[in-house]
Design an enzyme around this catalytic site. Structure first.
Site, PDB file in Angstrom:
ATOM      1  N   LEU A  52       0.807  -1.211   0.000  1.00 52.32           N
ATOM      2  CA  LEU A  52       0.000   0.000   0.000  1.00 52.32           C
ATOM      3  C   LEU A  52       0.849   1.275   0.000  1.00 52.32           C
ATOM      4  O   LEU A  52       0.309   2.372  -0.124  1.00 52.32           O
ATOM      5  CB  LEU A  52      -0.922   0.014   1.231  1.00 52.32           C
ATOM      6  CG  LEU A  52      -1.676  -1.293   1.521  1.00 52.32           C
ATOM      7  CD1 LEU A  52      -2.544  -1.135   2.759  1.00 52.32           C
ATOM      8  CD2 LEU A  52      -2.517  -1.723   0.326  1.00 52.32           C
ATOM      9  N   TYR A 101       2.167  10.564 -12.174  1.00 55.12           N
ATOM     10  CA  TYR A 101       1.680   9.694 -11.109  1.00 55.12           C
ATOM     11  C   TYR A 101       1.033   8.441 -11.690  1.00 55.12           C
ATOM     12  O   TYR A 101       1.351   7.313 -11.296  1.00 55.12           O
ATOM     13  CB  TYR A 101       0.674  10.452 -10.240  1.00 55.12           C
ATOM     14  CG  TYR A 101      -0.027   9.582  -9.218  1.00 55.12           C
ATOM     15  CD1 TYR A 101       0.681   8.981  -8.185  1.00 55.12           C
ATOM     16  CD2 TYR A 101      -1.405   9.355  -9.298  1.00 55.12           C
ATOM     17  CE1 TYR A 101       0.041   8.179  -7.245  1.00 55.12           C
ATOM     18  CE2 TYR A 101      -2.058   8.568  -8.361  1.00 55.12           C
ATOM     19  CZ  TYR A 101      -1.329   7.978  -7.340  1.00 55.12           C
ATOM     20  OH  TYR A 101      -1.971   7.179  -6.416  1.00 55.12           O
ATOM     21  N   LYS A 105       2.172   4.386 -11.440  1.00 56.12           N
ATOM     22  CA  LYS A 105       1.315   3.337 -10.904  1.00 56.12           C
ATOM     23  C   LYS A 105       1.143   2.208 -11.927  1.00 56.12           C
ATOM     24  O   LYS A 105       1.139   1.023 -11.571  1.00 56.12           O
ATOM     25  CB  LYS A 105      -0.053   3.920 -10.530  1.00 56.12           C
ATOM     26  CG  LYS A 105      -0.075   4.664  -9.210  1.00 56.12           C
ATOM     27  CD  LYS A 105       0.163   3.715  -8.035  1.00 56.12           C
ATOM     28  CE  LYS A 105      -0.076   4.376  -6.695  1.00 56.12           C
ATOM     29  NZ  LYS A 105       0.146   3.460  -5.558  1.00 56.12           N
ATOM     30  N   ASN A 130     -10.692   8.100  -5.396  1.00 59.32           N
ATOM     31  CA  ASN A 130     -10.432   8.883  -4.189  1.00 59.32           C
ATOM     32  C   ASN A 130     -11.073   8.181  -2.988  1.00 59.32           C
ATOM     33  O   ASN A 130     -12.247   7.779  -3.050  1.00 59.32           O
ATOM     34  CB  ASN A 130     -11.015  10.297  -4.313  1.00 59.32           C
ATOM     35  CG  ASN A 130     -10.339  11.090  -5.409  1.00 59.32           C
ATOM     36  OD1 ASN A 130      -9.138  11.273  -5.388  1.00 59.32           O
ATOM     37  ND2 ASN A 130     -11.123  11.556  -6.380  1.00 59.32           N
ATOM     38  N   PRO A 275     -39.331  10.281  43.377  1.00 62.11           N
ATOM     39  CA  PRO A 275     -40.184   9.301  44.076  1.00 62.11           C
ATOM     40  C   PRO A 275     -41.524   9.915  44.466  1.00 62.11           C
ATOM     41  O   PRO A 275     -41.598  11.052  44.955  1.00 62.11           O
ATOM     42  CB  PRO A 275     -39.351   8.935  45.307  1.00 62.11           C
ATOM     43  CG  PRO A 275     -37.936   9.145  44.882  1.00 62.11           C
ATOM     44  CD  PRO A 275     -37.987  10.344  43.988  1.00 62.11           C
ATOM     45  N   GLY A 276     -42.600   9.169  44.208  1.00 66.64           N
ATOM     46  CA  GLY A 276     -43.941   9.602  44.555  1.00 66.64           C
ATOM     47  C   GLY A 276     -44.591  10.527  43.545  1.00 66.64           C
ATOM     48  O   GLY A 276     -45.771  10.881  43.696  1.00 66.64           O
TER      49      GLY A 276
END
Length: 375
Positions: A52, A101, A105, A130, A275-276
């Site tokens: 890679l 480039y 490759k 990309n 509570p309650g």
């Protein structure tokens, strides 16, 4: 397997290395800092190679040859000498283009084709578009990475070519395909799922994500690309924006806090009752709610409007159950425990102050509307 990953600290290499480790493989990472002797030792041990590493933005175009072609020739030569194993190569869609480039490759691809023939082993050449995803470097890896970084920080952005069409592939999609090559031959030129999208549309979508975050909304993620882009965007949030304070509406009874609001998938809120305390005592024309008690003990009571029958449901954070509150049912929730009763509430419509659709009534009494009319 012992698997060599060249460029292991790069954007793609980092993802591949993590995925291989998660799958139980032993990664042999080769980076720019790896010495020639250490590189040779890793190639000798390798059962598989993910090549890679490469050069894509050099100061001198001659570096394309050194970083892409010469390095590939060196790896292929060493593998042929003592350890021919399958190779996956991260090439580029630019391999067919007439630029330095792309030409480098393509030359690297040719080297590996010859290697595969001589070694009688598999070679997979991925001509990647990309890439985008988490862990990218802003102002380096891709325009998507840069825009995510800037928008997440409230910085001004510049779109120099808004109509430009990008071909984008999510890095995790690529990694998934890479790992398939460990199990089977998927061809010399495998393809990956990619999306063609205008640059301006990417920017607008990212800006929508940010606006929704500020409004506590959630985007529609049914589309695969939008889902990938959203995951990418949120990965670039700065530390100071990881935590979002919410407005807690407090009173003596407890609190009520809106968590998420969407125009088409309703609203999620957190209700705390002391509570309650009994909360609710109302009904809705079209709102459908679901209550999930996650802490404490309570009782939820329902009665169809105009009817006398009361349905009672005991709920507790010890046993998670969802209780539906249908439209047209008077309802309340009472904390019968000794600690706070915490309930996650979902409703199919976000609250609209101009049309609250909430009518006062008691579960054990009669519905009375404004003007004293029974309804």
């Amino acid at each position: 397997m012992d698997i060599v990953v060249t460029g292991a600290n790069g954007f793609l290499g980092r993802h591949v290395a993590h995925a291989l480790q998660a799958a139980g493989h032993h990664v042999l990472p080769i980076t720019k800092q790896t010495s020639p002797s250490a590189r040779s030792e890793m190639l000798r041990r390798a059962d598989f190679v993910f090549h890679l590493a490469g050069v894509n933005r050099p100061d001198d175009p001659a570096e394309f040859t050194v970083g892409n072609v010469d390095l590939t020739e060196l790896i292929a030569t060493e593998l042929l000498s003592y350890n021919p194993v399958p190779v996956v190569f991260a090439s580029s869609t630019q391999a067919l283009a007439a630029n330095p480039y792309g030409e480098s490759k393509r030359a690297a691809e040719d080297v590996l084709v010859v290697y595969g023939e001589r070694a009688e082993t598999r070679v997979h050449l991925y001509r990647l578009p990309n890439l985008f995803g988490k862990w990218g470097r802003p102002f380096y890896n891709s325009a998507v990475t840069t825009f995510c970084h800037q928008i997440a920080r409230g910085e001004a952005i510049t779109v120099t070519d808004p109509e430009r069409v990008l071909t984008l592939a999510h890095v995790d999609t690529v990694v998934t395909s890479f790992l398939e090559t460990l199990r089977e031959d998927i061809g010399l030129y495998p393809s990956v799922e990619a999306h063609d999208v205008r640059l301006i549309d990417v920017v607008r979508t990212l800006e929508t994500f940010e606006a929704m975050r500020q409004a506590r909304g959630v985007p529609d993620l049914a589309d695969a690309f939008t889902k990938q882009l959203y995951s990418t965007y949120t990965s670039y949030l700065p530390r100071e924006r990881i935590v979002t304070p919410l407005t807690m509406h407090r009173d003596a009874r407890g609190s009520f806090t809106e968590f998420l609001k969407t125009p088409d998938r309703g609203q999620v809120s957190i209700n705390v009752a002391r509570p309650g305390i009994t909360k609710g005592e109302h009904w809705h024309d079209t709102k459908h709610e679901q209550f999930l008690v996650v802490s404490g003990e309570g009782v939820i009571r329902l009665r169809p409007v105009g009817m006398e029958e009361i349905m009672t449901f005991h709920v507790s954070g010890e046993t998670l159950e969802v209780v539906d509150i249908p439209a047209g049912y008077v309802h309340n929730i009472e904390n019968v425990g000794t600690t706070d009763l915490v309930t996650v509430m979902w409703v199919n419509e976000p609250f609209d102050p101009s049309r609250p659709d909430t009518f006062a009534a008691t579960v054990d009494g009669q519905e009375v509307m404004e003007g004293g009319e029974a309804r």
